[in-house]
Design a protein around this motif. Structure first.
Motif, short mmCIF file in Angstrom:
data_model
loop_
_atom_site.label_atom_id
_atom_site.label_comp_id
_atom_site.label_asym_id
_atom_site.label_seq_id
_atom_site.Cartn_x
_atom_site.Cartn_y
_atom_site.Cartn_z
N ASN A 63 -6.86 -101.78 30.32
CA ASN A 63 -8.32 -101.90 30.37
C ASN A 63 -8.77 -103.35 30.57
O ASN A 63 -9.81 -103.61 31.18
CB ASN A 63 -8.94 -101.35 29.09
CG ASN A 63 -8.83 -99.83 29.02
OD1 ASN A 63 -9.13 -99.14 29.98
ND2 ASN A 63 -8.38 -99.31 27.88
N ASP A 64 -8.00 -104.29 30.03
CA ASP A 64 -8.32 -105.70 30.23
C ASP A 64 -7.08 -106.53 29.92
O ASP A 64 -6.10 -106.04 29.37
CB ASP A 64 -9.51 -106.13 29.35
CG ASP A 64 -9.20 -106.06 27.87
OD1 ASP A 64 -8.39 -106.86 27.40
OD2 ASP A 64 -9.79 -105.20 27.18
N LEU A 65 -7.16 -107.79 30.29
CA LEU A 65 -6.03 -108.71 30.10
C LEU A 65 -6.34 -109.81 29.10
O LEU A 65 -5.63 -110.81 29.03
CB LEU A 65 -5.65 -109.33 31.45
CG LEU A 65 -5.07 -108.34 32.47
CD1 LEU A 65 -4.99 -108.99 33.84
CD2 LEU A 65 -3.70 -107.86 32.02
N TYR A 66 -7.41 -109.62 28.32
CA TYR A 66 -7.72 -110.62 27.30
C TYR A 66 -6.61 -110.61 26.25
O TYR A 66 -6.20 -109.54 25.79
CB TYR A 66 -9.07 -110.32 26.65
CG TYR A 66 -10.23 -110.44 27.60
CD1 TYR A 66 -10.57 -111.66 28.16
CD2 TYR A 66 -10.99 -109.32 27.93
CE1 TYR A 66 -11.63 -111.77 29.05
CE2 TYR A 66 -12.05 -109.42 28.82
CZ TYR A 66 -12.37 -110.65 29.37
OH TYR A 66 -13.40 -110.76 30.24
N LYS A 303 1.81 -111.73 32.94
CA LYS A 303 2.17 -111.97 34.35
C LYS A 303 1.68 -110.78 35.17
O LYS A 303 1.97 -109.63 34.84
CB LYS A 303 3.68 -112.13 34.47
CG LYS A 303 4.24 -113.32 33.71
CD LYS A 303 5.75 -113.37 33.83
CE LYS A 303 6.34 -114.52 33.04
NZ LYS A 303 7.83 -114.53 33.12
N ILE A 304 0.97 -111.08 36.25
CA ILE A 304 0.30 -110.04 37.03
C ILE A 304 0.58 -110.21 38.52
O ILE A 304 0.57 -111.33 39.04
CB ILE A 304 -1.24 -110.09 36.80
CG1 ILE A 304 -1.57 -109.85 35.33
CG2 ILE A 304 -1.94 -109.08 37.68
CD1 ILE A 304 -1.25 -108.47 34.83
N ILE A 305 0.85 -109.10 39.18
CA ILE A 305 0.88 -109.05 40.64
C ILE A 305 -0.27 -108.15 41.08
O ILE A 305 -0.37 -107.00 40.64
CB ILE A 305 2.21 -108.50 41.17
CG1 ILE A 305 3.36 -109.46 40.84
CG2 ILE A 305 2.14 -108.28 42.69
CD1 ILE A 305 4.73 -108.95 41.24
N ALA A 315 -11.04 -107.04 40.21
CA ALA A 315 -9.83 -107.11 39.39
C ALA A 315 -10.09 -106.61 37.98
O ALA A 315 -11.23 -106.54 37.52
CB ALA A 315 -9.33 -108.55 39.35
N VAL A 316 -9.02 -106.27 37.31
CA VAL A 316 -9.11 -105.83 35.92
C VAL A 316 -9.79 -106.91 35.08
O VAL A 316 -9.63 -108.12 35.33
CB VAL A 316 -7.69 -105.50 35.38
CG1 VAL A 316 -6.80 -106.73 35.39
CG2 VAL A 316 -7.77 -104.91 33.98
N GLU A 317 -10.54 -106.49 34.09
CA GLU A 317 -11.23 -107.44 33.21
C GLU A 317 -10.24 -108.41 32.58
O GLU A 317 -9.14 -108.04 32.19
CB GLU A 317 -11.96 -106.69 32.08
CG GLU A 317 -13.26 -106.03 32.51
CD GLU A 317 -14.35 -107.05 32.77
OE1 GLU A 317 -14.27 -108.16 32.25
OE2 GLU A 317 -15.28 -106.70 33.52
N GLY A 318 -10.64 -109.67 32.50
CA GLY A 318 -9.79 -110.68 31.87
C GLY A 318 -8.74 -111.26 32.78
O GLY A 318 -7.82 -111.94 32.32
N ALA A 322 -4.96 -114.26 32.78
CA ALA A 322 -3.59 -113.89 33.15
C ALA A 322 -3.01 -114.90 34.13
O ALA A 322 -3.71 -115.74 34.70
CB ALA A 322 -3.57 -112.50 33.77
N ARG A 323 -1.70 -114.81 34.32
CA ARG A 323 -1.01 -115.65 35.30
C ARG A 323 -0.70 -114.79 36.52
O ARG A 323 0.16 -113.91 36.47
CB ARG A 323 0.29 -116.20 34.69
CG ARG A 323 1.10 -117.07 35.63
CD ARG A 323 2.41 -117.46 34.99
NE ARG A 323 3.27 -118.17 35.94
CZ ARG A 323 4.55 -118.44 35.72
NH1 ARG A 323 5.12 -118.06 34.58
NH2 ARG A 323 5.26 -119.08 36.61
#
Length: 543
Positions: A63-66, A303-305, A315-318, A322-323
């Motif tokens: 849901n998010d990357l926070y 880590k995100i692709i 993009a996904v929230e947060g 992310a890197r």
């Protein structure tokens, strides 16, 4: 353990977003990387049909990357029970080089925490031998902290009722001081041992490995006195007995805790205020880990692709937390910034899955039948079975190769995929709008453009009033200038646009018309990416 790399598509994911994430994660795994496919929203009907057809599990939902507490949480391997002694506490702290330990009960529920500061405070408060009567210490605890040997006595589980005393004075003085129930420490002094027992003390501790004579043992048995032989000197034994106090007597029972799902940003203010070193992480009352204050300063980023998108608004929230490692996409460049150079594969083809398939073949990595089927499905969906103007010869060539691997007839299977995606009978206005929604910033205007493909647009147009109401509510809530829904009729190869907001002149400038009764009809238009967004961008610039 090294963090995994999440391969994830845009919000409100379509079939390409989901299938390309799965396909690219497969490629990275084959290259030895810990890649996991993920999604940033609910699976739509078309994508569900495709996943079920090939028996592939949907990617995990993010849901998010926070950063959350669970991201920096350490597993708790060392804990105490409330009845453990202070000596147990000290030994564990020394053995594991920790400065605080959580205290749990038999059900692993957190009941307190004890720190090296609590031990230090108790040390400085020790002005005399501790009175153990209120602590609940029993004689088995005394035996344990002294590393002692039981010489006489039984029922070590009974609680201590007297004080701890040292037999350092003359015999007649001892008889005046010692009381029934006391614990007496004495060295190799036979008369003092007997005199102490005759005072009906509860326990005689022989320090320095003193060996009692038989007469002393007999006297103890007749009086019911426990005799413990300790290997330490009298001073050390006194100190150790003070450490027999249970942890529950010194632990902090009011503990600042966090839940694993809490945002780190929300925790920092509490941590600054309380300034503890460690904080227990609790879920449903049970201790599941610890977080260290220092780890919250710079938590390790996810880590995100990114696949099938490259714009912040999609993009996904947060995502800024992310890197971003790579971007694999076929859309316009949308201005995402990264903190370091990254790998980008960006091609003007009709589908991200086309790129993903080619990357497999370029690296001589075999595409399994289910993955081939998913990538083919994505191409069919994104190019509307090759009818979309975004479709390129490359998409058709790749689709043909994938169909051969998957053992599918492209036309027959393709119609089944599109039909699954066009079933809107039981869908609410919100579900219709969010099936495939993307946000765009065109000039000074913020737009939300949804698209849904159907076999016959008539059924959907009967829901026009409900859809327009929802578009208006969404626009007001999310602060869009305009919200649009493209209803693409696959059979007619045309699109109806429902819209709300201002400026309507943006539509007039882009398409030469603003429609009739809130519906704009665009014959020959099937692609949001190539036939709707570019004219709107140009119109925004002109305006």
């Amino acid at each position: 353990m090294e963090k995994p790399i999440y391969v994830i598509g845009h919000r409100n994911p379509d079939t390409d977003s989901i299938c390309s994430a799965i396909g690219y994660a497969h490629l990275k795994q084959a290259m030895g990387e810990n890649a996991i496919p993920a999604r940033a929203g609910k699976i739509n009907g078309e994508t569900k049909y495709v996943l079920d057809y090939f028996s592939v599990t949907a990617p995990i939902l993010i849901n998010d990357l926070y950063p959350r507490v669970r991201d920096v949480m350490m597993e708790t391997t060392v804990t105490l029970r409330p009845d453990n002694t202070l000596r147990d506490l000290g030994q564990l702290m020394k053995q594991h080089s920790v400065k605080s330990l959580p205290v749990i009960d038999e059900a692993k529920a957190l009941v307190g925490i004890v720190t090296v500061g609590d031990l230090a405070k108790r040390y400085y408060d020790e002005l005399e031998m501790q009175d153990l009567r209120e602590t609940g210490v029993d004689f088995s605890g005394i035996l344990g902290v002294l590393d002692g040997k039981l010489i006489a006595g039984e029922n070590l589980s009974r609680k201590i009722t007297g004080k701890v005393r040292i037999a350092g004075a003359r015999i007649h003085t001892l008889e005046k001081v010692f009381q029934p129930g006391d614990i007496v420490l004495v060295g190799d002094r036979h008369k003092a041992q007997l005199a102490s027992i005759n005072c009906k003390i509860a326990c005689l501790v022989l320090t320095g490995k003193a060996v009692p004579e038989e007469a002393v043992i007999e006297a103890a048995r007749s009086q019911g006195t426990i005799i413990i032989q300790a290997p330490y000197d009298t001073y050390t034994c006194a100190r150790l007995i003070n450490q027999s106090i249970p942890v529950r007597m010194v632990m902090q029972s009011q503990v600042v805790t966090f839940k694993p799902s809490e945002l780190i940003s929300d925790c920092k203010a509490i941590i600054v205020k309380t300034n503890h070193r460690n904080y227990p992480v609790v879920e449903n009352g049970r201790l599941i880990g610890l977080i260290n204050r220092d780890q919250l300063i710079v938590p390790e980023k996810e880590k995100i692709i990114l696949v099938d998108h490259n714009e912040r608004t999609q993009a996904v929230e947060g995502i800024e937390e992310a890197r971003i490692m790579e971007i694999i996409d076929h859309h316009r460049l949308g201005g995402l910034q990264t903190g370091e150079p990254i790998f980008i594969r960006h091609e003007p083809v009709g589908c991200t899955a086309t790129i993903v398939a080619n990357m497999h073949w370029h690296r001589n990595i075999k595409i399994p039948k289910p993955i081939a089927g998913l990538l083919l499905s994505a191409i069919i969906s994104d190019t509307v079975l090759f009818k979309s103007p975004t479709c390129t010869p490359e998409d058709k060539d790749v689709a043909k190769k994938l169909a051969a691997i998957a053992g599918l007839d492209v036309e027959h299977y393709g119609m089944a995929v599109l039909k699954a995606g066009s079933n809107i009978t039981n869908m609410s206005a919100a579900e219709i709008v969010h099936t495939d929604l993307k946000e765009f910033q065109t000039g000074e205007y913020s737009l939300a453009i949804s698209q849904i493909s159907v076999m016959d647009a008539h059924e959907l147009l009967t829901k026009q009033a409900d859809i327009e109401d929802y578009l208006a509510a969404m626009r007001a809530k999310e602060k869009y200038d305009m919200a649009l829904l493209m209803i693409t009729d696959i059979m007619k190869e045309a699109t109806y646009v429902l819209y709300t907001g201002q400026p309507v002149k943006l539509l007039e400038a882009a398409f030469g018309d603003n429609g009739k009764d809130g519906v704009l009809y665009l014959p020959g238009v099937m692609s949001r990416k190539k036939q709707v967004v570019p004219p709107l961008v140009e119109a925004a610039r002109d305006l």
